[in-house]
Scaffold this motif. Structure first.
Motif, mmCIF file in Angstrom:
data_model
loop_
_atom_site.group_PDB
_atom_site.id
_atom_site.type_symbol
_atom_site.label_atom_id
_atom_site.label_comp_id
_atom_site.label_asym_id
_atom_site.label_seq_id
_atom_site.Cartn_x
_atom_site.Cartn_y
_atom_site.Cartn_z
ATOM 1 N N ILE A 17 14.645 1.727 -3.620
ATOM 2 C CA ILE A 17 13.199 1.710 -3.816
ATOM 3 C C ILE A 17 12.923 1.574 -5.311
ATOM 4 O O ILE A 17 13.422 2.367 -6.111
ATOM 5 N N GLY A 18 12.147 0.568 -5.657
ATOM 6 C CA GLY A 18 11.748 0.369 -7.039
ATOM 7 C C GLY A 18 10.259 0.591 -7.198
ATOM 8 O O GLY A 18 9.478 0.157 -6.350
ATOM 9 N N LEU A 19 9.880 1.286 -8.252
ATOM 10 C CA LEU A 19 8.468 1.430 -8.609
ATOM 11 C C LEU A 19 8.291 0.789 -9.972
ATOM 12 O O LEU A 19 8.958 1.178 -10.939
ATOM 13 N N SER A 20 7.424 -0.216 -10.038
ATOM 14 C CA SER A 20 7.135 -0.830 -11.330
ATOM 15 C C SER A 20 5.695 -0.528 -11.709
ATOM 16 O O SER A 20 4.992 0.190 -11.010
ATOM 17 N N GLY A 21 5.252 -1.082 -12.830
ATOM 18 C CA GLY A 21 4.033 -0.597 -13.470
ATOM 19 C C GLY A 21 2.701 -1.081 -12.941
ATOM 20 O O GLY A 21 1.679 -0.813 -13.554
ATOM 21 N N ALA A 22 2.668 -1.782 -11.839
ATOM 22 C CA ALA A 22 1.388 -2.227 -11.285
ATOM 23 C C ALA A 22 0.608 -1.047 -10.706
ATOM 24 O O ALA A 22 1.187 -0.008 -10.378
ATOM 25 N N SER A 23 -0.683 -1.221 -10.568
ATOM 26 C CA SER A 23 -1.485 -0.220 -9.871
ATOM 27 C C SER A 23 -1.017 -0.140 -8.422
ATOM 28 O O SER A 23 -0.542 -1.126 -7.856
ATOM 29 N N GLY A 24 -1.114 1.050 -7.848
ATOM 30 C CA GLY A 24 -0.674 1.224 -6.464
ATOM 31 C C GLY A 24 0.545 2.115 -6.353
ATOM 32 O O GLY A 24 1.342 1.972 -5.423
ATOM 33 N N ALA A 25 0.683 3.045 -7.280
ATOM 34 C CA ALA A 25 1.820 3.979 -7.248
ATOM 35 C C ALA A 25 1.884 4.745 -5.932
ATOM 36 O O ALA A 25 2.965 5.151 -5.490
ATOM 37 N N ILE A 26 0.746 4.898 -5.283
ATOM 38 C CA ILE A 26 0.699 5.622 -4.014
ATOM 39 C C ILE A 26 1.625 4.990 -2.976
ATOM 40 O O ILE A 26 2.195 5.687 -2.132
ATOM 41 N N TYR A 27 1.809 3.667 -3.047
ATOM 42 C CA TYR A 27 2.677 3.001 -2.076
ATOM 43 C C TYR A 27 4.126 3.465 -2.224
ATOM 44 O O TYR A 27 4.801 3.756 -1.237
ATOM 45 N N PRO A 157 2.105 -8.653 -0.424
ATOM 46 C CA PRO A 157 1.008 -7.989 -1.135
ATOM 47 C C PRO A 157 0.407 -6.905 -0.241
ATOM 48 O O PRO A 157 0.237 -7.123 0.965
ATOM 49 N N PRO A 158 0.106 -5.748 -0.789
ATOM 50 C CA PRO A 158 -0.445 -4.659 0.036
ATOM 51 C C PRO A 158 -1.918 -4.900 0.376
ATOM 52 O O PRO A 158 -2.825 -4.315 -0.209
ATOM 53 N N VAL A 159 -2.139 -5.770 1.341
ATOM 54 C CA VAL A 159 -3.496 -6.133 1.775
ATOM 55 C C VAL A 159 -3.837 -5.300 3.003
ATOM 56 O O VAL A 159 -3.114 -5.331 3.997
ATOM 57 N N PRO A 160 -4.939 -4.541 2.965
ATOM 58 C CA PRO A 160 -5.281 -3.679 4.106
ATOM 59 C C PRO A 160 -5.571 -4.479 5.376
ATOM 60 O O PRO A 160 -6.122 -5.574 5.322
ATOM 61 N N ALA A 161 -5.194 -3.923 6.516
ATOM 62 C CA ALA A 161 -5.485 -4.523 7.812
ATOM 63 C C ALA A 161 -6.704 -3.800 8.388
ATOM 64 O O ALA A 161 -6.575 -2.719 8.959
ATOM 65 N N PHE A 162 -7.860 -4.384 8.231
ATOM 66 C CA PHE A 162 -9.085 -3.691 8.647
ATOM 67 C C PHE A 162 -9.271 -3.667 10.158
ATOM 68 O O PHE A 162 -10.051 -2.872 10.673
ATOM 69 N N TYR A 163 -8.520 -4.517 10.895
ATOM 70 C CA TYR A 163 -8.609 -4.452 12.358
ATOM 71 C C TYR A 163 -8.122 -3.098 12.878
ATOM 72 O O TYR A 163 -8.467 -2.682 13.978
ATOM 73 N N SER A 168 -9.225 6.357 6.283
ATOM 74 C CA SER A 168 -8.947 6.907 4.958
ATOM 75 C C SER A 168 -8.009 5.980 4.203
ATOM 76 O O SER A 168 -7.378 5.095 4.797
ATOM 77 N N VAL A 169 -7.909 6.201 2.901
ATOM 78 C CA VAL A 169 -6.945 5.458 2.089
ATOM 79 C C VAL A 169 -5.537 5.724 2.600
ATOM 80 O O VAL A 169 -4.706 4.810 2.684
ATOM 81 N N GLU A 170 -5.254 6.955 2.978
ATOM 82 C CA GLU A 170 -3.920 7.312 3.462
ATOM 83 C C GLU A 170 -3.550 6.508 4.705
ATOM 84 O O GLU A 170 -2.407 6.058 4.837
ATOM 85 N N GLU A 171 -4.503 6.319 5.616
ATOM 86 C CA GLU A 171 -4.225 5.530 6.820
ATOM 87 C C GLU A 171 -3.948 4.074 6.466
ATOM 88 O O GLU A 171 -3.076 3.438 7.062
ATOM 89 N N MET A 172 -4.694 3.530 5.485
ATOM 90 C CA MET A 172 -4.459 2.151 5.049
ATOM 91 C C MET A 172 -3.062 2.013 4.452
ATOM 92 O O MET A 172 -2.337 1.058 4.739
ATOM 93 N N VAL A 173 -2.680 2.972 3.613
ATOM 94 C CA VAL A 173 -1.361 2.949 2.979
ATOM 95 C C VAL A 173 -0.262 3.061 4.034
ATOM 96 O O VAL A 173 0.704 2.299 4.020
ATOM 97 N N ASP A 174 -0.417 3.984 4.974
ATOM 98 C CA ASP A 174 0.602 4.177 6.012
ATOM 99 C C ASP A 174 0.752 2.941 6.894
ATOM 100 O O ASP A 174 1.866 2.579 7.284
ATOM 101 N N HIS A 175 -0.361 2.295 7.223
ATOM 102 C CA HIS A 175 -0.295 1.081 8.040
ATOM 103 C C HIS A 175 0.473 -0.008 7.289
ATOM 104 O O HIS A 175 1.373 -0.649 7.848
#
Length: 199
Positions: A17-27, A157-163, A168-175
């Motif tokens: 697992i790599g974490l780089s400097g873009a926004s989205g550390a939550i992922y 790309p971490p694009v939310p699936a609105f369907y 919550s943000v957490e549900e979007m991240v988990d999906h």
């Protein structure tokens, strides 16, 4: 079953697992927690820019994130296990992936452990998923995205699936992370799967 088949079958799944400097550390942080819940061995490398993002977005220190992984490496440790193709892993996820990291991987000019580990995935034909977090994109970005795709990476790309109608943000991240782990045949049970009918 041969000896080699038994050895593979008995080993826990292992992901870099790599974490780089873009926004989205939550992922990246949530991904490490999911892997722990799923008993998947995680090998973590965090860029210096990601440490800044972690502090700003999640109020987390590097040590807090490293504690979520089974093994952690300094980004400067180019002699780490994950820098070699002889170290057996099932793949790598960069979450989030900055344009700088993308560009290093696209050109093969790997100046850090993070980009070197990703380069190893490509040369060994292992799965590399890059959660590229940037918008809008200029032509140079798009060429880099094409280059890593042609080399065998999957750009996600971490694009939310609105369907899925996240509450919550957490549900979007988990999906999103559930769909990323689908690429490794891992079911997190966090994906609301489309069955062809509206809910």
């Amino acid at each position: 079953m041969t000896l080699a088949e038994r050895a593979v079958a008995s080993r826990r799944m292992r992901l870099v697992i790599g974490l780089s400097g873009a926004s989205g550390a939550i992922y990246g942080v949530r991904l490490l927690r999911l892997l722990r819940e799923l008993d998947i061995e995680s090998h973590l490398v965090v860029s210096r820019s990601a440490q800044v993002t972690l502090s700003h977005e999640l109020d987390m220190r590097l040590a807090d994130v490293q504690a979520l992984a089974d093994v952690s490496y300094p980004n400067t440790d180019i002699g780490a296990a994950i820098s070699s193709g002889s170290f057996r892993v099932d793949g790598m996820i960069i979450a989030p992936c900055s344009i700088r990291t993308l560009s290093e991987i696209a050109t093969g000019c790997t100046g850090s452990l993070l980009s070197r580990a990703a380069d190893v995935m490509l040369k060994e034909r292992r799965r590399l998923v890059m959660m590229v977090r940037e918008t809008p994109l200029h032509a140079g970005h798009i060429r880099s995205l094409a280059a890593v795709t042609e080399a065998g990476a999957i750009v996600y790309p971490p694009v939310p699936a609105f369907y899925a109608k996240p509450a919550s943000v957490e549900e979007m991240v988990d999906h999103t992370l559930g769909r990323v782990l689908d690429l490794f045949d891992v079911d997190t049970r966090t994906v609301r799967r489309w069955d062809g009918t509206a809910a």
